[in-house]
Design an enzyme around this catalytic site. Structure first.
Site, PDB file in Angstrom:
ATOM      1  N   HIS A 303      -3.452 -74.095  36.584  1.00 46.38           N
ATOM      2  CA  HIS A 303      -4.324 -73.043  36.058  1.00 46.38           C
ATOM      3  C   HIS A 303      -3.496 -72.135  35.179  1.00 46.38           C
ATOM      4  O   HIS A 303      -2.333 -71.875  35.479  1.00 46.38           O
ATOM      5  CB  HIS A 303      -4.944 -72.245  37.206  1.00 46.38           C
ATOM      6  N   ASP A 360     -11.970 -76.653  40.532  1.00 44.05           N
ATOM      7  CA  ASP A 360     -12.653 -77.919  40.258  1.00 44.05           C
ATOM      8  C   ASP A 360     -12.202 -79.057  41.152  1.00 44.05           C
ATOM      9  O   ASP A 360     -12.808 -80.129  41.143  1.00 44.05           O
ATOM     10  CB  ASP A 360     -12.416 -78.329  38.793  1.00 44.05           C
TER      11      ASP A 360
HETATM   12  N1  ACO Z   1      -0.934 -82.296  35.673  1.00 50.24           N
HETATM   13  C1  ACO Z   1       0.328 -82.487  35.273  1.00 50.24           C
HETATM   14  N2  ACO Z   1       1.089 -81.556  34.640  1.00 50.24           N
HETATM   15  C2  ACO Z   1       0.509 -80.370  34.406  1.00 50.24           C
HETATM   16  C3  ACO Z   1      -0.813 -80.087  34.796  1.00 50.24           C
HETATM   17  C4  ACO Z   1      -1.541 -81.101  35.454  1.00 50.24           C
HETATM   18  N3  ACO Z   1      -2.807 -80.893  35.854  1.00 50.24           N
HETATM   19  N4  ACO Z   1      -1.125 -78.821  34.418  1.00 50.24           N
HETATM   20  C5  ACO Z   1      -0.033 -78.331  33.812  1.00 50.24           C
HETATM   21  N5  ACO Z   1       0.968 -79.261  33.807  1.00 50.24           N
HETATM   22  C6  ACO Z   1       2.326 -79.083  33.309  1.00 50.24           C
HETATM   23  C7  ACO Z   1       2.394 -79.090  31.792  1.00 50.24           C
HETATM   24  O1  ACO Z   1       2.569 -80.389  31.287  1.00 50.24           O
HETATM   25  C8  ACO Z   1       3.567 -78.177  31.536  1.00 50.24           C
HETATM   26  O2  ACO Z   1       4.746 -78.899  31.809  1.00 50.24           O
HETATM   27  P1  ACO Z   1       6.117 -78.581  30.978  1.00 50.24           P
HETATM   28  O3  ACO Z   1       6.453 -77.144  31.307  1.00 50.24           O
HETATM   29  O4  ACO Z   1       7.083 -79.571  31.490  1.00 50.24           O
HETATM   30  O5  ACO Z   1       5.761 -78.776  29.532  1.00 50.24           O
HETATM   31  C9  ACO Z   1       3.438 -77.120  32.626  1.00 50.24           C
HETATM   32  O6  ACO Z   1       2.754 -77.779  33.711  1.00 50.24           O
HETATM   33  C10 ACO Z   1       2.658 -75.896  32.193  1.00 50.24           C
HETATM   34  O7  ACO Z   1       1.413 -76.328  31.706  1.00 50.24           O
HETATM   35  P2  ACO Z   1       0.608 -75.669  30.527  1.00 50.24           P
HETATM   36  O8  ACO Z   1      -0.054 -76.733  29.720  1.00 50.24           O
HETATM   37  O9  ACO Z   1       1.474 -74.697  29.804  1.00 50.24           O
HETATM   38  O10 ACO Z   1      -0.482 -74.892  31.312  1.00 50.24           O
HETATM   39  P3  ACO Z   1      -1.719 -74.205  30.652  1.00 50.24           P
HETATM   40  O11 ACO Z   1      -1.815 -72.861  31.267  1.00 50.24           O
HETATM   41  O12 ACO Z   1      -1.688 -74.276  29.181  1.00 50.24           O
HETATM   42  O13 ACO Z   1      -2.937 -75.123  31.147  1.00 50.24           O
HETATM   43  C11 ACO Z   1      -4.632 -76.068  32.438  1.00 50.24           C
HETATM   44  C12 ACO Z   1      -3.736 -74.836  32.212  1.00 50.24           C
HETATM   45  C13 ACO Z   1      -5.380 -76.410  31.161  1.00 50.24           C
HETATM   46  C14 ACO Z   1      -5.651 -75.719  33.511  1.00 50.24           C
HETATM   47  C15 ACO Z   1      -3.731 -77.246  32.900  1.00 50.24           C
HETATM   48  O14 ACO Z   1      -3.108 -76.925  34.124  1.00 50.24           O
HETATM   49  C16 ACO Z   1      -4.527 -78.556  33.026  1.00 50.24           C
HETATM   50  O15 ACO Z   1      -4.686 -79.270  32.042  1.00 50.24           O
HETATM   51  N6  ACO Z   1      -5.047 -78.856  34.256  1.00 50.24           N
HETATM   52  C17 ACO Z   1      -5.875 -80.041  34.427  1.00 50.24           C
HETATM   53  C18 ACO Z   1      -7.308 -79.753  33.975  1.00 50.24           C
HETATM   54  C19 ACO Z   1      -8.040 -78.822  34.907  1.00 50.24           C
HETATM   55  O16 ACO Z   1      -8.013 -78.986  36.125  1.00 50.24           O
HETATM   56  N7  ACO Z   1      -8.745 -77.841  34.326  1.00 50.24           N
HETATM   57  C20 ACO Z   1      -9.564 -76.872  35.086  1.00 50.24           C
HETATM   58  C21 ACO Z   1      -8.923 -75.514  35.031  1.00 50.24           C
HETATM   59  S1  ACO Z   1      -9.833 -74.378  36.009  1.00 50.24           S
HETATM   60  C22 ACO Z   1     -11.140 -73.994  35.046  1.00 50.24           C
HETATM   61  O17 ACO Z   1     -11.119 -73.953  33.855  1.00 50.24           O
HETATM   62  C23 ACO Z   1     -12.376 -73.717  35.725  1.00 50.24           C
END
Ligand code: ACO
Length: 424
Positions: A303, A360
């Protein structure tokens, strides 16, 4: 001691005011930065940018706290109804008994959707995604509900009507897609119970169980607001151009649709199905999620704000047990999800990045057990999120809001002369 901020851009030094919120959050007001120094800030994804001040929802991602208008989500989820929480978000205070009674009566009396909504749905090809249909129906409501100054039961008439009609439209979308006859709203049933009745009456699925209706109501509460998330920011941004309420909400529905936002609940169930299909082992999913080259993310994990357990996920996990138990279902997916959660939380990759289950992760499992098809999951999120979008639209438009218009750092070609077609 007052907090101050000083910024240097080349030879220019600027003292900037610091705003401190009621929970101690600190924001540097950069409103004069460009005028005084010629520079702007650059923050792709807005991870460090406050879009404004807001008095609606507080969340602390480090501590896993979520409060609507000061009330902890755990208390609201245990004691209030979705309509009560909607009023709280919209008006700032819990309703009195008389206010709540008026609201309940008005919601029941305003469920009938205009005739043209049926025509919009009929015009959509059978395989149109429900979120596309939902956005289309909402935006066309602006033509029939234009009396913006009227109020019903203490709320703007347009907003009360949309709240009453959104579940009805959602049920129509579902039943049309299944070729089922439409079920009219039943004013004897409350918000969530009427929705389940309209969805599932005559289908053999559970349509009138009190415990299931209560679980649906609770899920709506858990989704009702989440401060400046992608869809809410969209609603605020569209509203800042003084586009009408329905257009702003329809834009929010479109933003919610994506798999990185509200669409994640559908993506989680698809991911769990894929794991079952491949023999039920979670290790390969965890490995794939860690492999950047795969482009795959563990859906329902991580998140932007929560770097701890999402408090909504905890409440939903408990609810998943209640619903599956009530429906007498032994869901392979729930066991798998629990296994996946344990595997991820024990893995250094997820621990280091503070990636925890989000709202989710378990919601799709409950929705599926209730009988909703996957494509409808994000529609359920939209019904729950409507009061939040509306509260933010009102707050933004009531303030001294300027049109939202970010700047950019241009990285394209410098000025050059036009080349006539025959010379290219
Ligand atoms: N699986 C694997 N790796 C992940 C995940 C994941 N679900 N989420 C984040 N990471 C990793 C990224 O690759 C990044 O790694 P790095 O530092 O080595 O490059 C690090 O964790 C930070 O991630 P960001 O992309 O900077 O996180 P951001 O805040 O931009 O994204 C998000 C948040 C979109 C929710 C992300 O965690 C994601 O894609 N999750 C999966 C989709 C999801 O469940 N969305 C629902 C969110 S809740 C909602 O909207 C109601």
């Amino acid at each position: 001691m007052a907090i101050t901020a000083e910024i240097r851009v080349g030879a220019d030094k600027l003292d900037l005011p610091v705003i401190v919120g009621s929970e101690g959050e600190v924001g540097i007001d950069i409103g004069t930065l460009r005028d005084k120094t010629g520079a702007i800030t650059l923050d792709p994804g807005y991870g460090n940018t406050g879009a404004g001040e807001s008095a609606i929802t507080f969340l602390d991602g480090e501590l896993g706290i979520l409060r609507y208008r000061g009330y902890p989500i755990e208390q609201l989820a245990g004691s209030a109804s979705f309509l009560e929480v909607s009023w709280l978000l919209l008006k700032g205070e819990l309703p009195t008994a008389a206010e709540l009674a008026n609201l309940i009566a008005a919601e029941r009396a305003n469920r009938a959707v205009p005739d043209h909504v049926q025509a919009v749905l009929a015009a959509c090809p059978q395989n149109t995604h429900p979120m596309a249909m939902l956005a289309s129906c909402i935006v066309t409501l602006s033509s029939s509900h234009s009396d913006e100054d009227d109020a019903i039961a203490g709320l703007p008439a347009n907003q009360l009507r949309l709240m009453a009609q959104l579940p009805v439209i959602a049920a129509y979308i579902y039943r049309r897609s299944q070729g089922l006859p439409l079920v009219p709203p039943d004013s004897e049933r409350d918000y969530a119970a009427n929705f389940l009745h309209m969805m599932f009456a005559g289908t053999g699925k559970q349509s009138d169980d009190v415990a299931i209706a209560n679980a649906m109501d609770l899920l709506f509460i858990l989704h009702a607001d989440h401060e400046q998330n992608c869809s809410t920011s969209t609603v605020r941004l569209v509203g800042s151009s003084q586009a009408d309420y329905f257009a702003s909400v329809a834009a929010g529905v479109c933003a919610l649709w994506g798999p990185l936002h509200g669409g994640a609940n559908q993506a989680v169930v698809e991911m769990l199905d894929e794991i079952v299909h491949r023999g039920g082992k979670v290790d390969w999913v965890v490995a794939q999620a860690k492999d950047k080259a795969s482009g795959f993310r563990l859906m329902g994990f991580g998140h932007r704000v929560y770097k701890n357990f999402d408090p909504r996920a905890k409440l939903i996990k408990v609810q998943a047990d209640v619903v599956l138990d009530k429906l007498g279902k032994d869901d392979e997916q729930l066991d798998l999800a629990i296994g996946l959660e344990h595997a991820a939380l024990a893995d250094e990759y997820f621990v280091q990045r503070k990636l925890y289950p989000n709202v989710d992760f378990y919601s799709g499992i409950i929705y599926r057990a209730m009988g909703f098809p996957q494509e409808m999951f994000t529609v359920l999120f939209a019904i729950g999120r409507l009061p939040g979008w509306t509260a933010h639209w009102n707050e933004h438009n009531a303030g001294k809001a300027r049109i939202g218009r970010p700047r950019q750092i241009y990285t394209g070609r410098n000025a050059r002369d036009f080349v006539p077609l025959q010379a290219r």
